[in-house]
Design an enzyme around this catalytic site. Sequence first.
Site, PDB file in Angstrom:
ATOM      1  N   HIS A 131       0.834  -1.214   0.000  1.00 30.59           N
ATOM      2  CA  HIS A 131       0.000   0.000   0.000  1.00 30.59           C
ATOM      3  C   HIS A 131       0.870   1.267   0.000  1.00 30.59           C
ATOM      4  O   HIS A 131       0.537   2.253   0.660  1.00 30.59           O
ATOM      5  CB  HIS A 131      -0.930   0.030   1.220  1.00 30.59           C
ATOM      6  CG  HIS A 131      -1.973  -1.038   1.234  1.00 30.59           C
ATOM      7  ND1 HIS A 131      -3.263  -0.839   0.787  1.00 30.59           N
ATOM      8  CD2 HIS A 131      -1.925  -2.328   1.627  1.00 30.59           C
ATOM      9  CE1 HIS A 131      -3.955  -1.966   0.925  1.00 30.59           C
ATOM     10  NE2 HIS A 131      -3.171  -2.883   1.426  1.00 30.59           N
ATOM     11  N   ASN A 203     -10.374  -2.592   2.797  1.00 34.02           N
ATOM     12  CA  ASN A 203     -10.075  -2.652   1.358  1.00 34.02           C
ATOM     13  C   ASN A 203     -11.360  -2.440   0.569  1.00 34.02           C
ATOM     14  O   ASN A 203     -12.462  -2.495   1.131  1.00 34.02           O
ATOM     15  CB  ASN A 203      -9.495  -4.019   0.980  1.00 34.02           C
ATOM     16  CG  ASN A 203      -8.006  -4.143   1.303  1.00 34.02           C
ATOM     17  OD1 ASN A 203      -7.318  -3.146   1.517  1.00 34.02           O
ATOM     18  ND2 ASN A 203      -7.511  -5.359   1.328  1.00 34.02           N
ATOM     19  N   HIS A 395      -3.492   0.869  12.172  1.00 32.79           N
ATOM     20  CA  HIS A 395      -3.246  -0.413  12.863  1.00 32.79           C
ATOM     21  C   HIS A 395      -4.596  -1.015  13.246  1.00 32.79           C
ATOM     22  O   HIS A 395      -5.401  -0.344  13.908  1.00 32.79           O
ATOM     23  CB  HIS A 395      -2.393  -0.139  14.115  1.00 32.79           C
ATOM     24  CG  HIS A 395      -2.179  -1.323  14.991  1.00 32.79           C
ATOM     25  ND1 HIS A 395      -2.111  -2.616  14.500  1.00 32.79           N
ATOM     26  CD2 HIS A 395      -2.013  -1.438  16.332  1.00 32.79           C
ATOM     27  CE1 HIS A 395      -1.917  -3.456  15.510  1.00 32.79           C
ATOM     28  NE2 HIS A 395      -1.864  -2.764  16.628  1.00 32.79           N
TER      29      HIS A 395
HETATM   30  C1  HEM Z   1      -8.155  -8.218   5.268  1.00 37.48           C
HETATM   31  C2  HEM Z   1      -6.914  -8.136   5.008  1.00 37.48           C
HETATM   32  C3  HEM Z   1      -6.165  -6.851   4.883  1.00 37.48           C
HETATM   33  C4  HEM Z   1      -6.618  -5.588   4.643  1.00 37.48           C
HETATM   34  C5  HEM Z   1      -8.033  -5.134   4.434  1.00 37.48           C
HETATM   35  C6  HEM Z   1      -5.473  -4.713   4.637  1.00 37.48           C
HETATM   36  C7  HEM Z   1      -5.524  -3.357   4.421  1.00 37.48           C
HETATM   37  C8  HEM Z   1      -4.453  -2.526   4.444  1.00 37.48           C
HETATM   38  C9  HEM Z   1      -4.472  -1.138   4.135  1.00 37.48           C
HETATM   39  C10 HEM Z   1      -5.697  -0.340   3.758  1.00 37.48           C
HETATM   40  C11 HEM Z   1      -3.225  -0.661   4.262  1.00 37.48           C
HETATM   41  C12 HEM Z   1      -2.771   0.760   3.977  1.00 37.48           C
HETATM   42  C13 HEM Z   1      -2.794   1.574   5.212  1.00 37.48           C
HETATM   43  C14 HEM Z   1      -2.411   2.979   4.892  1.00 37.48           C
HETATM   44  O1  HEM Z   1      -3.107   3.601   4.065  1.00 37.48           O
HETATM   45  O2  HEM Z   1      -1.436   3.476   5.467  1.00 37.48           O
HETATM   46  C15 HEM Z   1      -2.393  -1.740   4.661  1.00 37.48           C
HETATM   47  C16 HEM Z   1      -1.058  -1.642   4.914  1.00 37.48           C
HETATM   48  C17 HEM Z   1      -0.339  -2.651   5.423  1.00 37.48           C
HETATM   49  N1  HEM Z   1      -0.768  -3.940   5.648  1.00 37.48           N
HETATM   50 FE1  HEM Z   1      -2.573  -4.674   5.341  1.00 37.48          FE
HETATM   51  N2  HEM Z   1      -4.350  -5.442   4.903  1.00 37.48           N
HETATM   52  C18 HEM Z   1      -4.745  -6.753   5.066  1.00 37.48           C
HETATM   53  C19 HEM Z   1      -3.957  -7.808   5.389  1.00 37.48           C
HETATM   54  C20 HEM Z   1      -2.713  -7.676   5.862  1.00 37.48           C
HETATM   55  C21 HEM Z   1      -1.944  -8.720   6.458  1.00 37.48           C
HETATM   56  C22 HEM Z   1      -2.422 -10.149   6.645  1.00 37.48           C
HETATM   57  C23 HEM Z   1      -0.766  -8.180   6.833  1.00 37.48           C
HETATM   58  C24 HEM Z   1       0.388  -8.819   7.512  1.00 37.48           C
HETATM   59  C25 HEM Z   1       0.431 -10.027   8.005  1.00 37.48           C
HETATM   60  C26 HEM Z   1      -0.778  -6.791   6.452  1.00 37.48           C
HETATM   61  C27 HEM Z   1       0.250  -5.910   6.616  1.00 37.48           C
HETATM   62  C28 HEM Z   1       0.266  -4.619   6.209  1.00 37.48           C
HETATM   63  C29 HEM Z   1       1.404  -3.743   6.339  1.00 37.48           C
HETATM   64  C30 HEM Z   1       2.757  -4.104   6.926  1.00 37.48           C
HETATM   65  C31 HEM Z   1       1.020  -2.511   5.841  1.00 37.48           C
HETATM   66  C32 HEM Z   1       1.857  -1.251   5.739  1.00 37.48           C
HETATM   67  C33 HEM Z   1       1.497  -0.378   6.902  1.00 37.48           C
HETATM   68  C34 HEM Z   1       2.312   0.889   6.959  1.00 37.48           C
HETATM   69  O3  HEM Z   1       3.479   0.873   6.575  1.00 37.48           O
HETATM   70  O4  HEM Z   1       1.778   1.884   7.459  1.00 37.48           O
HETATM   71  N3  HEM Z   1      -1.968  -6.518   5.880  1.00 37.48           N
HETATM   72  N4  HEM Z   1      -3.163  -2.882   4.775  1.00 37.48           N
END
Ligand code: HEM
Length: 756
Positions: A131, A203, A395
Amino acid sequence: MSESNPIKSAVDKVVDAVTDHGHAPAAEIPGVPNSAPPALEQPTEPGEPLPPKPDQTGPDTFSPTGQPTGADRAATAQGGAYLTTAQGVRLRDTDHSLKAGPRGPVLLQDHHLREKVMHFDHERIPERVVHARGAGAHGVFRSYGTAANITRAAFLAEKAETPVFVRFSTVLGSRGSADTVRDTRGFATKFYTSEGVFDLVANNIPVFFIQDGIKFPDVIHAGKPHPDREIPQAQSAHDTFWDFVSLHTEATHHTLWNMSDRGIPRSYRMMEGFGVHTFRLVNAAGETTLVKFHWKPKLGVHSLTWEEAQMIAGVDPDYHRRDLADAIEAGAYPQWELGVQVFPDNPEQMFEGIDLLDPTKIVPEELAPVQPIGLLELNRNPSNFFAETEQVAFHVGHLVPGIDVTDDPLLAARLFSYLDTQLTRLGGPNFPQLPINRPHAPVNDMQRDGYHQTAVHRGVAPYKPNSLDGGCPFHAGLGEGAFVEVPTEVSGRKVREAPATYADHFSQPRLFWLSLSPTEKEHLIDAFTFELGKCYEQAVKERQLRVLANVDPVLCREVAQGLGLPAPEPSVPLADAAPSPALSQLGREWPADGRIIGIVADESCDLGVVDAVRQAVLAGGMVPLLVAPKGGMLGTMPVQRTFLTARSVEFDALLLAGAPLPGRDAYGARDAKAGNRAPDEPVDPRVVLMVMEAYRHAKAIGGWGTAARVLAQAGVPEQAPGVVVGEDGEQVLRGTLGLLSLHRVWDRFPPAADVA
Ligand code: HEM
């Protein structure tokens, strides 16, 4: 234009009918870089920095520990008219290093040079691991109070108003990648509630690729560019992605959504959002309910066409980012209703045979309707991208009393991951103190020190129990708004296994396919054929066809046909899935706020009519872009695009005020779009190209005056669906804008009989 102008008042009525924004119309075209135009010559008198534009603000001003400071939002911006060092010392010159003579060596003692270059050398921080590409906006969430019986969260009480910051994103691309690639979109909302921060990290697709978060690194490694050449950027149309998902069939449901039109949204403003996981709500009496969160856009769900998305990636890679900022600046504030699907919190955590802990499954809205609980409105643009959109840290563990998590194993990994990743990205554990992340509630967490500590903590006893600080901070009781995890029974053998209920990977993808309209099915076939067609490995394509055979024989056959491969037979019986009409995004009418209307004209057109049409479009909360042979003014109207700079993909609808003559630069050596124009060609070939593209992208096209000549040149029949030709602008505008409520004119391209 006066109110008595008949064209304008008739047009106003049309505009009122197709728009629903309820805000002041834009005074001018959004997007200028600053709040005042610059002087032609370099200014010679010092002046304070310009204020941001009226639509732009920084974060609300709270201290690092969540106390309102009452400071102006601009208080954290640079101040003073004179250039200074980082220590506030005024400088006389920043253009020349300190040297031993004008041609001599630079001196090591040049502390200003050193400070300036040192800071520049460290301006970049790591982009998000996923993202990375995104755009954000501030806004407000107004609760209806309809969820107050199932949650005690204060921000969901009746009439509660909560400031929010929302960041939209793509998943796979780097920070500088194009907005319109085919991908899932993030929709993350930070609610600054009176009880602390709640993040809904959602999402635009309601299911995920994987059922267990331990596979997240795998799916992302497969989707990101290949490790050897680091291509392709920001897309799934490559071997490693399809290798993974074809071997890993729990991804099938998500993949179908991604290949559908949902993967190429027209705008962030026109996307649904889904919390994906099931959450547990707790009310004041301690009773629990399971829910899934949904965001429903007031403008409906709309998409680009695939060719359009690819063209925009080159013509305007910032398309979604620009669209969001421009709409807010123009006063067409995007709105979403927050809703919940509500399920009883039974020990099985199942609903109508659907495992609520499986993030690859939806609950059809026909089985559990989405109940509206509040309205989100985005109404302020950030004033600094880095400080706000880049430094915001979401988070899933940012929860408030009344909202708790469930045992979804995907959610569990997320609960670990989001905090952990900030240590690298934002450089230490104090990222909650960054202005955009500060809670709007008092913080007294006994955390101390660490890199970039900006709080000045008092007291001597940051530990519990203590007597030296009078025992403070105290634990809060339930009546004092404490977050208390819902007590739940936990038992079982320690195993690395998935439950049996996670084993069905095909019936919901089939449900999705069966719920789409024939037009949407055609797009899905096209997307699968395109993506697999980009793979090199035959085995990967054949394996994915086996997956599609288990979803639907028509889908599989049509994709196989395009790949030049035989269609395999299903390996499991096809599910007997009942379609869910709510999953189709076509067939309903929506407001057209913030849409971009291209108005093509030249000196030969009736400019009074053009101006009336332009004003009416503006008054309706849409953005008219005047496209003319050359820049500057056309009559009294500023020109926004020329035949050289315009491309059809920028517009939602095209209006032709006549048949513009070929411009001075209408020849291929100057502008390739003009091609090899015949000397006696009556219409500028770039305008003809615009019409051809708008036509094949199923956009509304209107024309008056001599516009029929352009259509004839473009091979567009005047009677074709979505083409409005008339004698006067008012009638044409009425017809054209009316079509926008359906977003596209799909009738123009009937689907194949056996797909329908
Ligand atoms: C339903 C499943 C998931 C959804 C809806 C989702 C949604 C998102 C969204 C919207 C962001 C962007 C946040 C922003 O705008 O700063 C993001 C970032 C991220 N997601 Fe997910 N994600 C999902 C699953 C996962 C999983 C399973 C992991 C890890 C095991 C993960 C790890 C991360 C990480 C590391 C970031 C970057 C955060 C940052 O650097 O600020 N995500 N996710």
